[in-house]
Design an enzyme around this catalytic site. Structure first.
Site, mmCIF file in Angstrom:
data_model
loop_
_atom_site.group_PDB
_atom_site.id
_atom_site.type_symbol
_atom_site.label_atom_id
_atom_site.label_comp_id
_atom_site.label_asym_id
_atom_site.label_seq_id
_atom_site.Cartn_x
_atom_site.Cartn_y
_atom_site.Cartn_z
ATOM 1 N N PRO A 229 0.803 -1.221 0.000
ATOM 2 C CA PRO A 229 0.000 0.000 0.000
ATOM 3 C C PRO A 229 0.839 1.276 0.000
ATOM 4 C CG PRO A 229 -0.814 -1.565 1.612
ATOM 5 C CD PRO A 229 0.521 -2.057 1.150
ATOM 6 N N GLU A 230 0.891 1.921 -1.150
ATOM 7 C CA GLU A 230 1.405 3.288 -1.229
ATOM 8 C C GLU A 230 0.208 4.137 -1.632
ATOM 9 O OE1 GLU A 230 5.125 3.685 -3.328
ATOM 10 O OE2 GLU A 230 5.746 1.692 -2.764
#
Length: 270
Positions: free
Chosen positions: A2-3
Site C-alpha cells: 500500500p502506497e
DNA sequence: AAATTCTCCTGAAGGC
DNA sequence: TGCCTTCAGGAGAATT
C-alpha cells in the site's frame, strides 16, 4: 504494497458502501497492530455514522460526529467490503459491521494502524508534519528543488521522506526515478531545477496511472472488492533486478539506500 | 538540523 | 523433510 495509489483505490472502493450507513457493531480480534487499537472503539463507534471519508498521505480518515477513525494499511494491510459475512480468518483484525455489509481490515504483518482522533485533525502528531500531496498543485518541480537545497542525502530516500512529499514509497520512488532517468544515489542537492521538473511530472504521471490500474499488488494487497491491482504489470524497474532494461537493454542493478532495496539502470539513469 | 539505524511483524525463499 | 537464516518493507522513534 500500500502506497498512495493503493490507499486511494481502497478509499474509492469502500466509500460508496459505507458512507452514511449506521454502524451496528465493531469487532476487535487482534488489537496489537503498530499501535494498539483503542478498545473503546467498540462502544464509541456503535450507532455512529461515517459522514465523510478522505485520505491524507497514506492515512484513511473516516469522520463521524464523535471523532475521526484513522486507518493505515502498513505494508500488508487491506480493507474489504464483505457482504455475505464470510467467516473471519487469521489476519482479520478489525471490522465495522453495518446493516448489510462489513468493512474488514486484514493485515498479515500487522504494521498497519487503527486509531481514534477526537481533537482537531491537524493537531494530530501523525498528520501535522506531513508534506504536500504529490498530486496537488503545491507539489511542483520548483518546490522539490527548493526542498533539496543543502540536502546531502540521496534523492531516493529524500523522495520517500513524508515531510518532503507524502505517499511515495519504495515502488513508486523507484519507478519515478527510472522514468526520469535520474540515478537514485545522486545527492538531492546536486540535481538541477530542470531535472526536478521532469521528476515531478514522472511522479504524478506514474501515480495517476497506478490509481487507474487499481494500484500495485505484489502479494497481499487487494482492493475493497478483493481483487488485486494491476499496475504491477506496468512496473519497469521495481522487481526487475537482473533483467534487462526496457529502454537501453543494460542489466538492472540493485543497491541498498536507506535500508531499502533500490533497482536502477546504470545505462540510462545518471 | 540532518542523516542513519532500529523497530514492529509474518511469510516466503534459500541453504544445508 | 525440516529447521534455521535472511529478506521484504512504512514510517515513527531512537541514535549518531
Amino acid at each position: 504494497m500500500p502506497e498512495l495509489p493503493e490507499v486511494e483505490t481502497t478509499l474509492r472502493g469502500i466509500k460508496p458502501h459505507i458512507l452514511n450507513q449506521p454502524i451496528k457493531n465493531v469487532r476487535i480480534r487482534q488489537a496489537n497492530l503498530r499501535w494498539p487499537i483503542p478498545l473503546h472503539l467498540v462502544k464509541t463507534l456503535k450507532n455512529q455514522t461515517i459522514y465523510q471519508i478522505t485520505r491524507r498521505a497514506k492515512y484513511l480518515l473516516l469522520k463521524t460526529s464523535a471523532g475521526t477513525l484513522l486507518m493505515h494499511l502498513g505494508m500488508s494491510g487491506s480493507l474489504r467490503i464483505v457482504i455475505d459475512a464470510a467467516p473471519a480468518s487469521k489476519h482479520d483484525h478489525f471490522e465495522i459491521e453495518f446493516a448489510q455489509k462489513v468493512l474488514r481490515f486484514t493485515d498479515p504483518r500487522r504494521f498497519g494502524a487503527v486509531l481514534w482522533i477526537s481533537d482537531p485533525l491537524l493537531d494530530h502528531p501523525l498528520l501535522k508534519k506531513l508534506g504536500p500531496e504529490p498530486l496537488s498543485k503545491k507539489f511542483s518541480g520548483a518546490y522539490l528543488w527548493e526542498q533539496a537545497q543543502r540536502k546531502k542525502m540521496a534523492v531516493k530516500p529524500f523522495l520517500m521522506d513524508n515531510q518532503i512529499v507524502v505517499g511515495v514509497g519504495n515502488i513508486y520512488a523507484t519507478e519515478s526515478l527510472f522514468a526520469a532517468g535520474i540515478h537514485p544515489q545522486l545527492a538531492a542537492q546536486k540535481i538541477s531545477a530542470a531535472r526536478y521538473e521532469t521528476l515531478v511530472l514522472c511522479i504524478k504521471d506514474i501515480l495517476r496511472k497506478a490509481i487507474k490500474k487499481g494500484g500495485t499488488t505484489l502479494k497481499d494487497f487487494v482492493g475493497s472488492d478483493g481483487k488485486p491491482g494491476y499496475f504491477r504489470l506496468e512496473l519497469k524497474a521495481y522487481g526487475r533486478s537482473g533483467l534487462s532494461c526496457l529502454r537501453c537493454k543494460a542489466t538492472l542493478k540493485t543497491i541498498r539506500l536507506g535500508q531499502r532495496s533500490t533497482v536502477y539502470c546504470s545505462g540510462c539513469q545518471s
